[in-house]
Design an enzyme around this catalytic site. Structure first.
Site, PDB file in Angstrom:
ATOM      1  N   HIS A 132      10.115  -4.445  -8.950  1.00  0.00           N
ATOM      2  CA  HIS A 132       9.450  -4.540  -7.775  1.00  0.00           C
ATOM      3  C   HIS A 132       8.144  -5.331  -8.016  1.00  0.00           C
ATOM      4  CE1 HIS A 132      12.354  -1.703  -6.147  1.00  0.00           C
ATOM      5  NE2 HIS A 132      12.305  -2.027  -5.069  1.00  0.00           N
ATOM      6  N   LYS A 136       3.962  -1.574  -4.914  1.00  0.00           N
ATOM      7  CA  LYS A 136       4.685  -0.696  -4.643  1.00  0.00           C
ATOM      8  C   LYS A 136       4.172   0.857  -5.205  1.00  0.00           C
ATOM      9  CE  LYS A 136       9.515   1.105  -4.815  1.00  0.00           C
ATOM     10  NZ  LYS A 136       9.345   1.564  -3.435  1.00  0.00           N
TER      11      LYS A 136
HETATM   12  N1  LIG Z   1      14.573   1.229   2.979  1.00  0.00           N
HETATM   13  C1  LIG Z   1      14.141  -0.101   3.013  1.00  0.00           C
HETATM   14  O1  LIG Z   1      15.288  -1.017   2.933  1.00  0.00           O
HETATM   15  C2  LIG Z   1      12.995  -0.532   2.399  1.00  0.00           C
HETATM   16  C3  LIG Z   1      11.912   0.501   2.165  1.00  0.00           C
HETATM   17  N2  LIG Z   1      10.750   0.210   1.788  1.00  0.00           N
HETATM   18  C4  LIG Z   1       9.635   1.296   1.733  1.00  0.00           C
HETATM   19  O2  LIG Z   1       8.909   1.140   3.042  1.00  0.00           O
HETATM   20  C5  LIG Z   1       7.642   1.669   2.760  1.00  0.00           C
HETATM   21  C6  LIG Z   1       6.727   0.773   3.339  1.00  0.00           C
HETATM   22  O3  LIG Z   1       6.830  -0.688   2.482  1.00  0.00           O
HETATM   23  P1  LIG Z   1       5.931  -1.882   2.812  1.00  0.00           P
HETATM   24  O4  LIG Z   1       6.186  -2.354   3.970  1.00  0.00           O
HETATM   25  O5  LIG Z   1       6.104  -2.720   1.487  1.00  0.00           O
HETATM   26  O6  LIG Z   1       4.528  -1.100   2.484  1.00  0.00           O
HETATM   27  P2  LIG Z   1       3.109  -1.572   3.042  1.00  0.00           P
HETATM   28  O7  LIG Z   1       2.095  -1.028   2.519  1.00  0.00           O
HETATM   29  O8  LIG Z   1       3.011  -3.077   3.086  1.00  0.00           O
HETATM   30  O9  LIG Z   1       3.162  -1.136   4.712  1.00  0.00           O
HETATM   31  C7  LIG Z   1       2.893   0.222   5.285  1.00  0.00           C
HETATM   32  C8  LIG Z   1       2.054   0.082   6.299  1.00  0.00           C
HETATM   33  O10 LIG Z   1       2.020   1.549   6.785  1.00  0.00           O
HETATM   34  C9  LIG Z   1       0.578   1.800   6.994  1.00  0.00           C
HETATM   35  N3  LIG Z   1       0.632   3.253   7.376  1.00  0.00           N
HETATM   36  C10 LIG Z   1       0.167   4.068   6.014  1.00  0.00           C
HETATM   37  N4  LIG Z   1       0.198   5.310   6.963  1.00  0.00           N
HETATM   38  C11 LIG Z   1       0.686   5.269   8.150  1.00  0.00           C
HETATM   39  C12 LIG Z   1       0.665   6.095   9.264  1.00  0.00           C
HETATM   40  N5  LIG Z   1       0.586   7.500   9.081  1.00  0.00           N
HETATM   41  N6  LIG Z   1       1.129   5.669  10.538  1.00  0.00           N
HETATM   42  C13 LIG Z   1       1.215   4.558  10.693  1.00  0.00           C
HETATM   43  N7  LIG Z   1       0.962   3.439   9.438  1.00  0.00           N
HETATM   44  C14 LIG Z   1       0.759   3.925   8.331  1.00  0.00           C
HETATM   45  C15 LIG Z   1       0.174   1.184   5.829  1.00  0.00           C
HETATM   46  O11 LIG Z   1      -1.343   1.008   6.239  1.00  0.00           O
HETATM   47  P3  LIG Z   1      -2.493   0.838   4.960  1.00  0.00           P
HETATM   48  O12 LIG Z   1      -2.066  -0.443   4.289  1.00  0.00           O
HETATM   49  O13 LIG Z   1      -3.828   0.985   5.489  1.00  0.00           O
HETATM   50  O14 LIG Z   1      -2.242   2.099   4.143  1.00  0.00           O
HETATM   51  C16 LIG Z   1       0.540  -0.119   6.084  1.00  0.00           C
HETATM   52  O15 LIG Z   1       0.141  -1.061   7.020  1.00  0.00           O
HETATM   53  C17 LIG Z   1       7.585   2.056   1.187  1.00  0.00           C
HETATM   54  O16 LIG Z   1       8.102   3.364   1.183  1.00  0.00           O
HETATM   55  C18 LIG Z   1       8.666   1.175   0.671  1.00  0.00           C
HETATM   56  O17 LIG Z   1       9.399   1.537  -0.340  1.00  0.00           O
HETATM   57  C19 LIG Z   1      10.296  -0.858   1.702  1.00  0.00           C
HETATM   58  C20 LIG Z   1      11.152  -1.938   1.698  1.00  0.00           C
HETATM   59  C21 LIG Z   1      12.543  -1.843   2.332  1.00  0.00           C
HETATM   60  O1  LIG Z   2       8.841  -0.827  -1.523  1.00  0.00           O
HETATM   61  C1  LIG Z   2       9.468  -1.607  -1.874  1.00  0.00           C
HETATM   62  O2  LIG Z   2       9.296  -2.933  -1.574  1.00  0.00           O
HETATM   63  C2  LIG Z   2      10.940  -1.462  -1.637  1.00  0.00           C
HETATM   64  N1  LIG Z   2      11.270   0.008  -1.123  1.00  0.00           N
HETATM   65  C3  LIG Z   2      12.677   0.352  -1.262  1.00  0.00           C
HETATM   66  C4  LIG Z   2      12.900   1.108  -2.594  1.00  0.00           C
HETATM   67  O3  LIG Z   2      12.210   2.125  -2.821  1.00  0.00           O
HETATM   68  O4  LIG Z   2      14.128   1.291  -2.723  1.00  0.00           O
HETATM   69  C5  LIG Z   2      13.663  -0.390  -0.900  1.00  0.00           C
HETATM   70  C6  LIG Z   2      13.453  -1.811  -1.662  1.00  0.00           C
HETATM   71  O5  LIG Z   2      13.729  -1.568  -2.942  1.00  0.00           O
HETATM   72  C7  LIG Z   2      12.019  -2.513  -1.370  1.00  0.00           C
END
Ligand SMILES: NC(=O)C1=CN([C@@H]2O[C@H](COP(=O)(O)OP(=O)(O)OC[C@H]3O[C@@H](n4cnc5c(N)ncnc54)[C@H](OP(=O)(O)O)[C@@H]3O)[C@@H](O)[C@H]2O)C=CC1
Ligand SMILES: O=C(O)C1=N[C@H](C(=O)O)C[C@H](O)C1
Length: 246
Positions: A132, A136
Site C-alpha cells: 500500500h 495508510k
Molecule cells: N473498503 C475499501 O474498499 C477501502 C477502504 N479504505 C479505508 O478507508 C479509510 C479511509 O481511507 P483514505 O480515503 O485513503 O484515507 P484519507 O485519510 O485520505 O481520508 C479520510 C478522511 O476522513 C477524514 N476524517 C477523519 N476522521 C473523521 C471524522 N470523525 N468525521 C469525518 N471525517 C473524518 C480525514 O480527515 P483528516 O485527514 O483531517 O484526518 C480524511 O479527510 C481507511 O480506513 C482505509 O483503509 C480505503 C480504500 C478502499
Molecule cells: O487504506 C487503503 O488505501 C486501503 N484500505 C483497505 C484495506 O485496508 O484493505 C482497502 C484497500 O486495500 C485500500
C-alpha cells in the site's frame, strides 16, 4: 436516494462524492469531514451514509447513523470481532437499519479473495503480501486480514494441518503477522495504491493470485452498489460479496 459521505475530503471519500453525483437515482446531500458536524446527515435527510474516515472515528459515526435510522456503507478499516459484535448490539435496537462493512469494495479484490478461498484447500503453504501507499495508518490491511481469515477457515474445513514453517530463529517481524495461522506481510511505498498477492505452494509448484487497485475509482462502483442495496439488507453484513451472490 439521499446519500451523505463521511470523510468526504479524503482520498476515497472524494472519489465516492464524485461517483454519487454522477450516479442515476442518487443525490449527494451531505459531505462531512473533520471539523464538520455529523448532524449534517440528519439535517439533510440522508437515507444512506458512506464512511471512509479513520479507524478511530468510524464507530462513533456508526452509532450516530444507527440511532438516527440512517443506513451505512462502510469502507473504513479496523473492524475486529469485538467491534462487529458492538454493531450487532446497536442494530438489535434498530431492526430496520442496514449496515454493510466491506474491507474492500473493488470487484477485483473481492474475486481475488474468492479465488484464494477456492485454492486454499489444494495447497500445503499459503502466505499473503499486501502492498500500500505509505499514508495508510493500519497494518496489515483490512483486506489482507479478511483474506487470511477466509483462507484459514477454508483450510480448517478441508482438514489441512498448519502451514509448514521450520523457522526457529528470526528477527522480529521477519515472518510477518500471524492472522489465524496465516502469515501476512505488509509493504508501504510511495507510488503504490492498494495491492495484494496470495502466494500458495505445493510440491513442485506455486500459484500467485494478485490484485492491483491502480486508482481509487476502483472502489466506487462497489460502494454505489452497496448504497443501492443496503436498505434491503437490515442488520449487519460483512463483505460486499454477500450482496453480489459471490
Ligand atoms: N473498503 C475499501 O474498499 C477501502 C477502504 N479504505 C479505508 O478507508 C479509510 C479511509 O481511507 P483514505 O480515503 O485513503 O484515507 P484519507 O485519510 O485520505 O481520508 C479520510 C478522511 O476522513 C477524514 N476524517 C477523519 N476522521 C473523521 C471524522 N470523525 N468525521 C469525518 N471525517 C473524518 C480525514 O480527515 P483528516 O485527514 O483531517 O484526518 C480524511 O479527510 C481507511 O480506513 C482505509 O483503509 C480505503 C480504500 C478502499
Ligand atoms: O487504506 C487503503 O488505501 C486501503 N484500505 C483497505 C484495506 O485496508 O484493505 C482497502 C484497500 O486495500 C485500500
Amino acid at each position: 436516494m439521499r446519500v451523505g459521505v463521511l470523510g468526504a475530503r479524503g482520498k476515497v471519500g472524494s472519489a465516492v462524492c464524485r461517483g454519487v453525483e454522477e450516479a442515476d437515482g442518487l443525490e449527494l446531500v451531505a459531505q462531512v469531514d473533520v471539523g464538520d458536524s455529523i448532524g449534517a446527515l440528519d439535517a439533510a435527510g440522508a437515507q444512506v451514509a458512506v464512511d471512509f474516515t479513520h479507524p478511530d472515528a468510524v464507530m462513533g459515526n456508526l452509532q450516530h447513523c444507527i440511532e438516527h435510522g440512517i443506513h451505512a456503507v462502510v469502507g473504513t478499516t479496523g473492524f475486529d470481532d469485538e467491534r462487529l459484535q458492538t454493531l450487532r448490539r446497536w442494530l438489535a435496537d434498530a431492526p430496520h437499519v442496514g449496515v454493510l462493512v466491506a474491507p474492500n469494495f473493488s470487484i477485483g479484490a473481492i474475486l481475488m479473495m474468492r479465488f484464494a478461498v477456492l485454492a486454499a484447500p489444494h495447497f500445503e503453504s499459503v502466505e499473503i503480501v499486501e502492498l500500500h501507499h505509505p499514508d495508510k495508518v493500519d497494518a496489515p490491511s483490512g483486506t489482507a486480514r479478511r483474506t487470511a481469515q477466509l483462507v484459514a477457515a477454508a483450510r480448517r474445513e478441508a482438514g489441512l494441518p498448519p502451514v509448514p514453517d521450520a523457522t526457529t530463529t528470526s528477527l522480529d517481524g521477519a515472518r510477518g503477522a500471524d492472522v489465524d495461522g496465516i502469515r501476512v506481510h505488509g509493504v508501504r511505498a510511495r507510488g503504490l495504491v492498494a495491492h495484494q498477492e496470495v502466494l500458495l505452494g505445493g510440491p513442485g509448484e506455486t500459484l500467485t493470485i494478485r490484485h492491483d487497485s491502480l486508482d481509487r475509482v476502483s472502489f466506487v462502483p462497489g460502494v454505489l452498489a452497496g448504497v443501492r442495496a443496503v436498505a434491503g439488507h437490515p442488520g449487519l453484513t460483512v463483505g460486499l460479496e454477500s450482496y453480489l451472490g459471490l
